[in-house]
Design a protein around this motif. Sequence first.
Motif, PDB file in Angstrom:
ATOM      1  N   VAL A 148      62.325  26.440 128.496  1.00  0.00           N
ATOM      2  CA  VAL A 148      61.593  27.558 129.102  1.00  0.00           C
ATOM      3  C   VAL A 148      62.628  28.498 129.732  1.00  0.00           C
ATOM      4  O   VAL A 148      62.598  29.715 129.533  1.00  0.00           O
ATOM      5  N   GLY A 185      63.796  32.387 128.565  1.00  0.00           N
ATOM      6  CA  GLY A 185      63.875  33.571 129.422  1.00  0.00           C
ATOM      7  C   GLY A 185      65.188  34.304 129.225  1.00  0.00           C
ATOM      8  O   GLY A 185      65.223  35.529 129.066  1.00  0.00           O
ATOM      9  N   HIS A 238      59.301  28.498 122.664  1.00  0.00           N
ATOM     10  CA  HIS A 238      58.264  29.390 122.126  1.00  0.00           C
ATOM     11  C   HIS A 238      57.270  29.817 123.198  1.00  0.00           C
ATOM     12  O   HIS A 238      56.706  30.901 123.121  1.00  0.00           O
ATOM     13  N   TYR A 239      57.061  28.940 124.185  1.00  0.00           N
ATOM     14  CA  TYR A 239      56.121  29.285 125.245  1.00  0.00           C
ATOM     15  C   TYR A 239      56.539  30.583 125.929  1.00  0.00           C
ATOM     16  O   TYR A 239      55.704  31.396 126.327  1.00  0.00           O
ATOM     17  N   VAL A 240      57.847  30.821 125.998  1.00  0.00           N
ATOM     18  CA  VAL A 240      58.342  32.056 126.611  1.00  0.00           C
ATOM     19  C   VAL A 240      58.476  33.170 125.567  1.00  0.00           C
ATOM     20  O   VAL A 240      57.915  34.256 125.719  1.00  0.00           O
ATOM     21  N   HIS A 264      55.656  35.376 123.861  1.00  0.00           N
ATOM     22  CA  HIS A 264      54.934  36.383 124.642  1.00  0.00           C
ATOM     23  C   HIS A 264      55.459  37.789 124.388  1.00  0.00           C
ATOM     24  O   HIS A 264      54.887  38.756 124.882  1.00  0.00           O
ATOM     25  N   PHE A 265      56.559  37.895 123.660  1.00  0.00           N
ATOM     26  CA  PHE A 265      57.177  39.205 123.454  1.00  0.00           C
ATOM     27  C   PHE A 265      57.008  39.596 121.987  1.00  0.00           C
ATOM     28  O   PHE A 265      57.732  39.086 121.120  1.00  0.00           O
TER      29      PHE A 265
END
Lengths: 219, 315
Positions: free
Chosen positions: B140, B144, B176-178, B181-182
């Motif tokens: 995570v 970032g 991928h969780y972060v 989102h983009f």
Amino acid sequence: MVKNDKGKPSKNRKVLKYGLIGLVSIFLLYNSFYVVSLDSRISKQVDGEAELLADMYLTERLPEVLASAAEPCALLQALTQEDADWGQYGKQTNIGNRYYFLVRGEGIVEEINDSFVRIKFGAGPEACSLRLATVYIFGNEIRDASGELRLEDVGELAKFNAISEIINKQVREQVVPAFLDAVQVGQRVSVQGAFALNKRLGITADFEVMPTQLQIITE
Amino acid sequence: MYIIYRYLLIGGLLSLIIACGRGEKNNPSEKQIAIIVSTLNNPWFVFLAETAKDEAEKRGYVARIFDSQNNTSLESDHFENAVALGYDAILLNATDSDGSVANARKAMEAGVPVFCMDRELNDPKAATSQIVSDSYSGCVELGGLFVRSLGKKGKYVELLGLVGDNNTWNRSKGFHYVVDHFPEIEMVAQQSADFDRNKAMEVLESILQAHPDIDAVFCGNDAMAMGAYQALVAVGKDEKIQVFGFDGSEDAVGSIQSGGLSATVMQFPQKIAETAVAFSGEFFEGKTTFPQKTLVDVELVTPENVRIYSSYGKE
């Protein structure tokens, strides 16, 4: 034509025999492989229990602990003391150097950046400013800072991580957008949130507070 | 007479050989620990196994390392041998999160405690306790940094580890969780390279032919990151394409220091191994309940902070 004792032609019997063998082989072959796409492993859905636990945590257990959370400047001051026992002020969930802290306080909006909002707390020499995360709300800070939700209570690591995702999603969708729509530099705001620090690195300039509640104070 | 002496000599030698073959335990009170490790082909696991062995010996136990060569059947043989030879505890670095469950159970059913190091088993009852890195959280954080490094925009490739290992998916999911989102960050290829340096190099070479315009490569471990970096150096794209790894291996830390890899996530195998041996010691002293899972923190290593880290998080 040569027929067998049941009156069927031997050629047909062969076709039937090999056909059956073929079908059985295909059946066995099909059941020997279990094919799953890589995507399906990634997007494995969390179960309802994780949602329930996250909801209970956000609405019941976290607010109780947040009610007695430290004021940001006093906390940072305490953490910068030489030989400060960080465990006295925050929670450590893993073996290592990371500690999680809860804060609450009122401050003035100093800066609105494209990925954070900077808030100044306190006044005079004891003032301090913190970054509130508004884009990169990913992490375990909110889940772990209260010490009220632990891996051993949840059991599975995947479920524990899923709870973190659900909490972050709720903050990203329900707490931040309304605040960002209305906030302006100079406004007084009430903040509740959590952050993480690595004791090896100390208090770095760019650490961010994950908000759990943001309110613009209008007088 | 000569024949009698000869037979006595042979008998003596045979007794000596049999005594040696009964394991390393000379003193019956001396505890034996079997360290069954997924592979000794990767320096990270060599460090993990040797640290566990050193720590066990420091505490006065006899320890032996068994190499499963990423093969669950071979791992099964090691378990059978460890149980038959009377080992008192097993420290396991599993070959497969599902496939190793039956092996660990064999030992547990025989009353031998199993402490997992780094790799999880999908059945919590198959081990006495599992000590694992918090891979998800590490990725995570890495995600970032990845998004910030790319300026929230770009194309990338993901190289996955062994598909049967939970670490592969914990790392990928955290990342991928972060990153997902983009919307302007696009994954153009995702392929397994089995945590292997050479395979990663080959896989990336082939992906680059179809996608020469990528901006970054995310790898599930440092061995693959080094292989990917090698592939980029070979085509002169190492300065344009960023490579991110996971582990904190010696060559990855060195590469970050010299401007090669962009970042890695440091794991602390020493802490994992020491905790597993400490748990074994507590078991020998009569403790029977252990936390099902103990997480060990991981830390992001970048060119800015690499100076404070040694390879494998040695302290």
